[in-house]
Design a protein around this motif. Sequence first.
Motif, mmCIF file in Angstrom:
data_model
loop_
_atom_site.group_PDB
_atom_site.id
_atom_site.type_symbol
_atom_site.label_atom_id
_atom_site.label_comp_id
_atom_site.label_asym_id
_atom_site.label_seq_id
_atom_site.Cartn_x
_atom_site.Cartn_y
_atom_site.Cartn_z
ATOM 1 N N GLY A 298 1.016 -0.995 -0.049
ATOM 2 C CA GLY A 298 -0.441 -0.023 0.354
ATOM 3 C C GLY A 298 0.949 1.025 -0.001
ATOM 4 O O GLY A 298 2.316 1.414 -0.978
ATOM 5 N N SER A 299 0.517 2.036 0.813
ATOM 6 C CA SER A 299 1.468 3.594 1.221
ATOM 7 C C SER A 299 3.162 3.278 1.996
ATOM 8 O O SER A 299 3.328 2.203 1.383
ATOM 9 N N SER A 300 2.932 4.938 1.503
ATOM 10 C CA SER A 300 5.114 4.394 2.003
ATOM 11 C C SER A 300 4.895 3.967 3.356
ATOM 12 O O SER A 300 4.789 4.166 4.146
ATOM 13 N N GLY A 301 6.348 2.855 3.429
ATOM 14 C CA GLY A 301 6.148 2.126 4.210
ATOM 15 C C GLY A 301 5.880 0.577 5.265
ATOM 16 O O GLY A 301 5.438 0.350 5.325
ATOM 17 N N ALA A 302 4.826 0.245 3.850
ATOM 18 C CA ALA A 302 4.541 -0.717 3.560
ATOM 19 C C ALA A 302 5.703 -2.241 3.947
ATOM 20 O O ALA A 302 7.115 -2.283 2.959
ATOM 21 N N LEU A 303 5.458 -2.573 4.183
ATOM 22 C CA LEU A 303 5.853 -4.487 4.556
ATOM 23 C C LEU A 303 5.460 -5.904 4.781
ATOM 24 O O LEU A 303 4.323 -5.420 5.443
ATOM 25 N N THR B 172 2.524 -7.604 8.876
ATOM 26 C CA THR B 172 2.186 -6.630 7.908
ATOM 27 C C THR B 172 1.945 -5.253 7.746
ATOM 28 O O THR B 172 1.227 -5.221 9.255
ATOM 29 N N ALA B 173 2.401 -4.727 7.265
ATOM 30 C CA ALA B 173 2.653 -2.869 7.178
ATOM 31 C C ALA B 173 2.105 -2.016 6.105
ATOM 32 O O ALA B 173 2.548 -2.542 4.978
ATOM 33 N N TYR B 174 0.812 -1.810 5.737
ATOM 34 C CA TYR B 174 0.339 -1.211 5.197
ATOM 35 C C TYR B 174 0.587 -1.468 4.017
ATOM 36 O O TYR B 174 0.431 -1.629 2.614
ATOM 37 N N ALA B 175 0.535 -3.633 3.919
ATOM 38 C CA ALA B 175 0.253 -3.983 2.906
ATOM 39 C C ALA B 175 -0.624 -5.242 3.117
ATOM 40 O O ALA B 175 -0.940 -5.984 4.385
ATOM 41 N N LYS B 176 -0.816 -6.279 2.146
ATOM 42 C CA LYS B 176 -1.514 -7.345 2.530
ATOM 43 C C LYS B 176 0.275 -8.840 2.102
ATOM 44 O O LYS B 176 0.567 -8.194 1.133
ATOM 45 N N GLY B 177 -0.489 -9.571 3.122
ATOM 46 C CA GLY B 177 0.644 -10.261 2.508
ATOM 47 C C GLY B 177 -0.127 -12.339 3.788
ATOM 48 O O GLY B 177 -0.778 -11.963 4.376
ATOM 49 N N SER B 178 0.588 -12.849 2.847
ATOM 50 C CA SER B 178 0.660 -14.778 3.640
ATOM 51 C C SER B 178 1.503 -15.768 3.744
ATOM 52 O O SER B 178 3.280 -15.069 3.127
ATOM 53 N N PHE B 179 1.910 -16.481 4.455
ATOM 54 C CA PHE B 179 2.216 -16.756 5.191
ATOM 55 C C PHE B 179 1.986 -18.463 5.376
ATOM 56 O O PHE B 179 1.453 -19.262 5.779
ATOM 57 N N ASP B 180 3.025 -19.385 5.034
ATOM 58 C CA ASP B 180 3.262 -20.701 5.090
ATOM 59 C C ASP B 180 4.509 -21.273 5.761
ATOM 60 O O ASP B 180 5.113 -21.579 5.588
ATOM 61 N N ASP B 181 4.397 -22.444 5.901
ATOM 62 C CA ASP B 181 5.782 -23.770 6.386
ATOM 63 C C ASP B 181 6.152 -22.575 7.843
ATOM 64 O O ASP B 181 7.413 -22.494 7.716
ATOM 65 N N VAL B 182 4.964 -22.320 8.684
ATOM 66 C CA VAL B 182 6.349 -21.762 9.717
ATOM 67 C C VAL B 182 6.713 -22.910 10.798
ATOM 68 O O VAL B 182 6.270 -23.585 10.910
ATOM 69 N N ALA B 183 8.369 -22.681 10.820
ATOM 70 C CA ALA B 183 8.741 -23.375 12.052
ATOM 71 C C ALA B 183 9.880 -22.745 12.458
ATOM 72 O O ALA B 183 10.008 -22.058 11.979
ATOM 73 N N VAL B 184 9.837 -23.673 13.775
ATOM 74 C CA VAL B 184 10.312 -22.735 14.776
ATOM 75 C C VAL B 184 12.049 -24.035 15.514
ATOM 76 O O VAL B 184 11.523 -24.757 14.949
ATOM 77 N N ASP B 185 12.810 -23.779 15.376
ATOM 78 C CA ASP B 185 14.285 -24.239 15.311
ATOM 79 C C ASP B 185 15.477 -24.145 16.322
ATOM 80 O O ASP B 185 15.760 -22.765 16.382
ATOM 81 N N THR B 186 15.231 -25.110 17.265
ATOM 82 C CA THR B 186 16.434 -24.497 18.598
ATOM 83 C C THR B 186 17.841 -25.422 17.942
ATOM 84 O O THR B 186 18.390 -24.740 19.091
ATOM 85 N N SER B 187 17.992 -25.901 17.093
ATOM 86 C CA SER B 187 20.201 -26.790 17.742
ATOM 87 C C SER B 187 20.559 -25.851 16.882
ATOM 88 O O SER B 187 21.804 -26.645 16.621
ATOM 89 N N GLY B 188 20.554 -24.874 16.477
ATOM 90 C CA GLY B 188 22.487 -24.313 15.556
ATOM 91 C C GLY B 188 21.504 -23.264 14.634
ATOM 92 O O GLY B 188 20.116 -23.020 14.538
#
Length: 454
Positions: free
Chosen positions: A99-104, A191-207
């Motif tokens: 969208g506007s300036s600063g979108a992310l 998101t900020a001033y933007a549309k967005g999609s997300f998938d396959d989120v994972a968190v790992d603590t091994s290094g």
Amino acid sequence: MRTRSVVHRRPLLLAVGAGATAAALAAGMGTSAFAATVFSDNFSDGDHSGWSKSGGAWAVSGGVFSQSNASSELARQFAGQTSWTDYQVQARVRPDGFGSSGALVGLAARSSSSTKMYRLALLGSGRAELQAVNGSQITAIGSASVGASAGTWYTLRIEATGSTIRGFVNGTQIASGSNSLVGAGRIGLVTAYAKGSFDDVAVDTSGSTPTTPPTSSPTPTTTPTTPPPTSTPPPSTSWPTPTSSVKVDATTNVSGTFDGGMKRYYGIGDGGQSESQDPMFVLSAGATLRNVIIGAPAGDGVHCEGNCTLINVWWEDVGEDAATFRGGTTYTVDGGGARAASDKVFQHNGSGTVYIRNFRVQNAGKLYRACGNCSTSYQRHVVMDNIVATDTDVLAGINTNWGDTARFTRITADSGTRICVKYRGVPKGSEPTEIGEGADGVNCIYSPSDITWR
């Protein structure tokens, strides 16, 4: 706190800390070890249980978590534990419109509050920026031009180890620096001033991933010598006996779940390598095929037209391919086995990630091949865990020029087996060329302790 199987439809959240052992899942994390995956969500169950919203218009559709309000100043979803300290979080992220300036559109780590976090953002300018965010005060740790554009999927990863914060886009480090703004916190989708999609989120603590490809196989921070207590047993040492045999003359279309009751299905095609043969089963998006023995002839095996799950499926004599993954983004093979594949077992033509676990392969050319000359040149990924390979030439063939990755844990193979072979992908009508093999910490990711040679 709930625990689930290694590949999950809802968020997986496992205890971490003294005396707790997390499941060994390589969920596309890009590390040299996968002994402590503590969270994973691919939204394939159609909901976002386990996430907490702060702003925006969020919904799950088609196995993707999306924020659709481009005028929202700051929209966030948080998950995980506020006590998480050193970890890495990865997700597939797609800007759907700036969208506007600063979108992310971006990914967050160590979110100690809704306004205090580390953030890896895709900006409307086409750049990616790793930021330390403290309310309205935003400090850039580093940035790079990645050509970020709406409608394209990017794999973002943040690694936080002590005061060292790193950001990666599609496996390439774009920023690294020292910052002590926050030492622990949850993960976030932003998101900020933007549309967005997300998938396959994972968190790992091994290094964390080496910042430059090592000259030899990387050594993980945590090296499990035996599968963790939550892991499944090794693949079966014997092939199953069919309860009965069913001859079929036409392709079976599957939506929902098809349970074969361990019957043998056979009768399509000539058992050869012709690519014009019909498949035995075609799975629509979200379908599951389980407890099936596929005999010979089986034509072109199984086709997945979208996200699919194959549970305890056995191929007695692979003809052209055992299964082809075509139209989805997340495919899971859990249990079962395949043998007598003169070329390859699993062919990956679509985008996304194929997860293969608890699987036995025997007398095969390749267990997995990311298509090197399909009409569309996707970035493709494969994650293998708990695999036993006998008389098999190659476990995975990938195209490094397209950013493909292959990750391996708990592999047992003959001494002559090549674990990961790299190709240069080419347009349709040409033939890809082999350009190397072996662990590099970037595309082919495994350590010596991940492989048991026989």
